[in-house]
Design an enzyme around this catalytic site. Structure first.
Site, PDB file in Angstrom:
ATOM      1  N   HIS A   1      -4.042  -0.697  -5.741  1.00 44.98           N
ATOM      2  CA  HIS A   1      -3.377  -0.975  -4.406  1.00 44.98           C
ATOM      3  C   HIS A   1      -2.373   0.047  -4.225  1.00 44.98           C
ATOM      4  O   HIS A   1      -1.217  -0.173  -4.403  1.00 44.98           O
ATOM      5  CB  HIS A   1      -2.767  -2.514  -4.716  1.00 44.98           C
ATOM      6  CG  HIS A   1      -2.023  -2.929  -3.150  1.00 44.98           C
ATOM      7  ND1 HIS A   1      -0.989  -3.622  -3.493  1.00 44.98           N
ATOM      8  CD2 HIS A   1      -2.553  -2.650  -2.175  1.00 44.98           C
ATOM      9  CE1 HIS A   1      -0.632  -3.883  -2.006  1.00 44.98           C
ATOM     10  NE2 HIS A   1      -1.306  -3.170  -1.564  1.00 44.98           N
TER      11      HIS A   1
ATOM     12  N   ASN B   1       2.855  -8.046  -2.789  1.00 44.41           N
ATOM     13  CA  ASN B   1       2.633  -8.838  -1.399  1.00 44.41           C
ATOM     14  C   ASN B   1       2.979 -10.331  -1.887  1.00 44.41           C
ATOM     15  O   ASN B   1       3.134 -11.145  -0.966  1.00 44.41           O
ATOM     16  CB  ASN B   1       1.180  -8.713  -1.029  1.00 44.41           C
ATOM     17  CG  ASN B   1       1.029  -7.432  -0.353  1.00 44.41           C
ATOM     18  OD1 ASN B   1       2.158  -6.889   0.084  1.00 44.41           O
ATOM     19  ND2 ASN B   1      -0.063  -6.737   0.045  1.00 44.41           N
TER      20      ASN B   1
END
Length: 290
Positions: A139, A189
């Site tokens: 990510h 996130n």
């Protein structure tokens, strides 16, 4: 050793990943579904590299060499050559699975598959491939050429060899690898998007205006960018997708997407990329829309 990489998706994340891979000396195949998308992605890469040259962060000769290492492709013939393929499509599980499932038979047996998902289960994505042990999450943060962190997420079947290889590659890119467990939205996130969602609730409930909320967090919490401005930068559709993954995956009402976020996405007001979100970007200086 990874020398040749394929990146599927020439959008905001994909072109950024191709950018840093090429500067690190890797040969990169950048794939998308249309020549127009590829042309847009390559243009962004060149503009961003020129910006680095202008700031003294990259030598012009190195820029030209890096650009020469990027090959735009529309078909899958490149897959047999590469050591790693990174899926960087939109944050939609079904789209990602459709891209990932047919890759394996076209790859070398030792090749690794990675996904740039920012929230979706790596284990579920790995299960549609022929090599769950050689599959993991990388990510990257946006914008990729600037942000130093890469979250590394193992699926339940990811081998230690795969993880070590990708960790070494991440360091070679000049990034900081940070391991994260395969839980919805991982680390960054899981923390960031609920904050953005709460800022949208604060706007929705009339507690403050767009300007008041963003200036409050910039000046009161020393954030470099207000949460609503950041949401526009990320893309409101992406924010909604991640909040839905959190809400459904953790079954907790504190992750319920704000109805105003849903309404903006339904209206097609997705932020900077569409010219309107919590700000109007059609003017020289973005202006709040509420």
């Amino acid at each position: 050793m990874i020398k040749k990489v394929g990146v599927i998706g020439a959008g905001q994340m994909g072109n950024g990943i191709a950018h840093v891979m090429a500067i690190a000396g890797l040969d990169v195949f950048l794939k998308d579904i249309s020549q127009d998308q590829l042309d847009k992605g390559l243009k962004v890469i060149e503009e961003n590299m020129q910006r680095q040259v202008g700031r003294g962060k990259l030598d012009e000769g190195d820029m030209l060499a890096a650009l020469g290492r990027i090959s735009p492709v529309l078909d899958d013939t490149y897959l047999s050559e590469i050591d790693l393929v990174i899926e960087a499509a939109t944050e939609n599980e079904e789209i990602k699975k459709a891209i990932l499932a047919p890759l394996g038979p076209q790859l070398k047996p030792e090749a690794i598959i990675a996904t740039n998902t920012s929230s979706i289960s790596v284990t579920r994505l790995a299960a549609v491939t022929d090599r769950p042990a050689q599959f993991m999450g990388m990510h990257f943060m946006n914008p990729v050429p600037v942000m130093k962190l890469v979250e590394l997420i193992r699926g339940i079947a990811t081998s230690e060899e795969t993880f070590s290889t990708i960790r070494e590659l991440t360091a070679k890119l000049g990034k900081t690898p940070t391991p994260a467990e395969d839980f919805p939205a991982f680390i960054v996130n899981r923390i960031l998007l609920p904050m953005i969602n709460e800022a949208i609730y604060t706007l929705y409930e009339g507690v403050g205006s767009v300007q008041a909320i963003d200036s409050g967090m910039r000046l009161g919490a020393n954030h470099p960018m207000g949460p609503l401005q950041l949401a526009d930068f990320i893309g409101l559709d992406v924010c909604l997708s991640i909040m839905q993954v959190l809400y459904e995956g953790l079954a907790d009402t504190k992750y319920r997407p704000c109805p105003l976020l849903v309404k903006y996405v339904e209206a097609g007001w997705l932020g900077q990329k569409t010219g309107r979100g919590f700000y109007d970007y059609t003017t020289d200086v973005p202006t709040p829309t509420r």
